[in-house]
Design a protein around this motif. Structure first.
Motif, PDB file in Angstrom:
ATOM      1  N   LEU A  16      29.601 108.696  76.074  1.00  0.00           N
ATOM      2  CA  LEU A  16      30.182 107.677  75.202  1.00  0.00           C
ATOM      3  C   LEU A  16      29.455 107.631  73.856  1.00  0.00           C
ATOM      4  CD1 LEU A  16      32.227 105.344  74.938  1.00  0.00           C
ATOM      5  CD2 LEU A  16      30.476 103.842  75.917  1.00  0.00           C
ATOM      6  N   ILE A  17      28.126 107.738  73.902  1.00  0.00           N
ATOM      7  CA  ILE A  17      27.338 107.729  72.667  1.00  0.00           C
ATOM      8  C   ILE A  17      27.698 108.920  71.796  1.00  0.00           C
ATOM      9  CG2 ILE A  17      25.002 108.013  71.735  1.00  0.00           C
ATOM     10  CD1 ILE A  17      23.999 106.382  74.154  1.00  0.00           C
ATOM     11  N   TYR A  18      27.765 110.100  72.410  1.00  0.00           N
ATOM     12  CA  TYR A  18      28.099 111.301  71.652  1.00  0.00           C
ATOM     13  C   TYR A  18      29.531 111.262  71.124  1.00  0.00           C
ATOM     14  CZ  TYR A  18      23.801 113.812  72.824  1.00  0.00           C
ATOM     15  OH  TYR A  18      22.498 114.209  72.912  1.00  0.00           O
ATOM     16  N   ALA A  19      30.445 110.683  71.911  1.00  0.00           N
ATOM     17  CA  ALA A  19      31.846 110.613  71.478  1.00  0.00           C
ATOM     18  C   ALA A  19      31.991 109.801  70.207  1.00  0.00           C
ATOM     19  CB  ALA A  19      32.704 110.012  72.595  1.00  0.00           C
ATOM     20  N   GLY A  20      31.241 108.704  70.112  1.00  0.00           N
ATOM     21  CA  GLY A  20      31.319 107.880  68.915  1.00  0.00           C
ATOM     22  C   GLY A  20      30.654 108.511  67.701  1.00  0.00           C
ATOM     23  N   ASN A  21      29.728 109.436  67.969  1.00  0.00           N
ATOM     24  CA  ASN A  21      28.953 110.015  66.871  1.00  0.00           C
ATOM     25  C   ASN A  21      29.787 110.894  65.947  1.00  0.00           C
ATOM     26  OD1 ASN A  21      26.463 110.954  65.463  1.00  0.00           O
ATOM     27  ND2 ASN A  21      27.018 112.900  66.432  1.00  0.00           N
ATOM     28  N   TYR A  22      30.831 111.547  66.466  1.00  0.00           N
ATOM     29  CA  TYR A  22      31.595 112.480  65.638  1.00  0.00           C
ATOM     30  C   TYR A  22      32.180 111.793  64.403  1.00  0.00           C
ATOM     31  CZ  TYR A  22      31.213 115.890  69.390  1.00  0.00           C
ATOM     32  OH  TYR A  22      30.714 116.759  70.320  1.00  0.00           O
ATOM     33  N   SER A  23      32.645 110.574  64.565  1.00  0.00           N
ATOM     34  CA  SER A  23      33.205 109.843  63.430  1.00  0.00           C
ATOM     35  C   SER A  23      32.136 109.109  62.632  1.00  0.00           C
ATOM     36  CB  SER A  23      34.257 108.841  63.926  1.00  0.00           C
ATOM     37  OG  SER A  23      35.337 109.509  64.539  1.00  0.00           O
ATOM     38  N   ILE A  24      31.143 108.562  63.327  1.00  0.00           N
ATOM     39  CA  ILE A  24      30.100 107.797  62.649  1.00  0.00           C
ATOM     40  C   ILE A  24      29.298 108.685  61.702  1.00  0.00           C
ATOM     41  CG2 ILE A  24      27.941 106.525  63.002  1.00  0.00           C
ATOM     42  CD1 ILE A  24      29.168 105.403  65.562  1.00  0.00           C
ATOM     43  N   SER A  25      28.958 109.893  62.146  1.00  0.00           N
ATOM     44  CA  SER A  25      28.166 110.799  61.309  1.00  0.00           C
ATOM     45  C   SER A  25      28.916 111.184  60.048  1.00  0.00           C
ATOM     46  CB  SER A  25      27.797 112.063  62.099  1.00  0.00           C
ATOM     47  OG  SER A  25      26.966 111.741  63.189  1.00  0.00           O
ATOM     48  N   LYS A  26      30.227 111.362  60.155  1.00  0.00           N
ATOM     49  CA  LYS A  26      31.019 111.751  58.984  1.00  0.00           C
ATOM     50  C   LYS A  26      31.085 110.631  57.944  1.00  0.00           C
ATOM     51  CE  LYS A  26      33.192 115.151  58.772  1.00  0.00           C
ATOM     52  NZ  LYS A  26      32.896 116.491  58.227  1.00  0.00           N
ATOM     53  N   ASP A  27      30.840 109.381  58.362  1.00  0.00           N
ATOM     54  CA  ASP A  27      30.790 108.285  57.400  1.00  0.00           C
ATOM     55  C   ASP A  27      29.552 108.389  56.511  1.00  0.00           C
ATOM     56  OD1 ASP A  27      33.122 107.198  58.372  1.00  0.00           O
ATOM     57  OD2 ASP A  27      32.112 105.809  59.740  1.00  0.00           O
ATOM     58  N   VAL A  28      28.491 109.007  57.038  1.00  0.00           N
ATOM     59  CA  VAL A  28      27.228 109.112  56.299  1.00  0.00           C
ATOM     60  C   VAL A  28      27.155 110.413  55.508  1.00  0.00           C
ATOM     61  CG1 VAL A  28      24.713 109.093  56.499  1.00  0.00           C
ATOM     62  CG2 VAL A  28      26.100 107.712  58.071  1.00  0.00           C
ATOM     63  N   MET A  29      27.584 111.515  56.140  1.00  0.00           N
ATOM     64  CA  MET A  29      27.513 112.836  55.483  1.00  0.00           C
ATOM     65  C   MET A  29      28.837 113.156  54.787  1.00  0.00           C
ATOM     66  SD  MET A  29      25.759 115.240  58.387  1.00  0.00           S
ATOM     67  CE  MET A  29      27.241 115.133  59.420  1.00  0.00           C
ATOM     68  N   PRO A  30      28.769 113.852  53.677  1.00  0.00           N
ATOM     69  CA  PRO A  30      27.579 114.164  52.868  1.00  0.00           C
ATOM     70  C   PRO A  30      27.377 113.177  51.718  1.00  0.00           C
ATOM     71  CG  PRO A  30      29.403 115.506  52.109  1.00  0.00           C
ATOM     72  CD  PRO A  30      29.966 114.610  53.192  1.00  0.00           C
TER      73      PRO A  30
END
Length: 308
Positions: A16-30
């Motif tokens: 569940l943690i990893y599933a949410g990361n795909y979208s959350i990380s794209k909010d920060v990068m780049p």
């Protein structure tokens, strides 16, 4: 609660943690920070956390012996340094959909590494489980709408990075298991994150100095906190604890849950709809996890006839 239930609960939370990361990380990068800068924050934060906790919880526990120290060094390079640098570099270049899809090769690497290094059997049910779960994950991801890559970025190179990341992580799950069963989990995590930090600091030092941190909105700070606390510390802790009681193949198989959970998250946010086709695809994934989690039955050894 039985250990088997705790293991599955821990692995489900990690997925569940990893599933949410795909979208959350794209909010920060780049826009706010480069991928190597994020990796530096994650690894250094986790290294400090596990280093302090290991001295409190298991102050006398030390990794000893040349073989174990070399194994810990390998785990730090593969499972921490290269794994995270490759993943965030790839996710920065490709789309979350492609990254999720390519991640599903990790269980294949895990099972094959277990066969080679641990002597586990590659049984027909496990092969069928890999095929079922892989098919379900691929159908879910390919069925989602969205661009195959971010415009103006090298999506092909990003896909290669994600493939290498999945390979490194799959091998790491097998190599780290003997350490987790011999030493305290905090002792192992403190060491391998320290090794990973040696790679992350020079790689991300420039990118971590570039952002204007004062301009970060609260949502970006929350996303960074999520990646450091949940994605790095909590996920690695739960994964490595589960290695004490589960095979590396089972841990790898739970990667297949990530795309399914990503769809459920999107539905709860009103960004997707849950259809009958998606329900069937989720059943494929859970069926595959069940088959891979089943241990091979021991082969009965025939008794030798008594000689008169």
């Amino acid at each position: 609660m039985k250990n088997s239930v705790k293991v599955h609960a821990a692995l489900f939370l990690v997925a569940l943690i990893y599933a949410g990361n795909y979208s959350i990380s794209k909010d920060v990068m780049p826009h706010y920070m480069g991928p190597f800068g994020l990796v530096l924050l994650r690894i250094v934060g986790a290294a400090l956390f596990f280093g302090i906790i290991s001295r409190i919880v298991a102050p006398q526990d030390r990794i000893t012996g040349r073989a174990d120290n070399l194994r810990a060094l390998t785990c730090g390079v593969l499972g921490i340094g290269l794994n995270q640098l490759l993943f965030f570099s790839g996710l920065n270049l490709t789309s979350p959909i492609n990254a999720s899809l390519i991640q599903t090769v990790a269980p294949i690497v895990t099972v094959l590494a277990s066969v080679v290094l641990l002597g586990e059997k590659l049984t027909l049910p496990r092969l069928l489980g890999i095929a079922l779960a892989g098919t379900g994950a691929a159908l879910i991801i390919l069925g989602r709408s969205g661009p195959s890559a971010v415009p103006g970025q090298d999506g092909t190179l990003g896909n290669v990075y994600i493939l290498l990341n999945a390979t490194a992580f799959g091998a790491y799950l097998v190599i780290v298991m003997p350490l987790m069963r011999k030493y305290h989990p905090f002792t192992v995590l403190a060491r391998i994150f320290l090794v990973g930090a040696v790679l992350a600091v020079p790689a991300g030092w420039q990118q971590v100095q570039e952002p204007d941190y004062a301009s970060f909105p609260t949502s970006i700070w929350a996303a960074i906190a999520y990646m450091v606390i949940c994605l790095t510390i909590l996920a690695y802790l739960l994964n490595n604890w589960a290695l004490k009681y589960a095979s590396p193949a089972l841990l790898g198989a739970y990667i297949y849950l990530q795309p399914a959970l990503a769809v459920l998250i999107a539905v709860s946010l009103g960004k997707d709809t849950f259809t009958t086709a998606k329900a069937l695809q989720a059943l494929l994934i859970f069926g595959g996890v069940f088959l891979v989690s089943r241990k091979p039955k021991p082969v009965a050894v025939p008794l030798e006839p008594i000689q008169d």
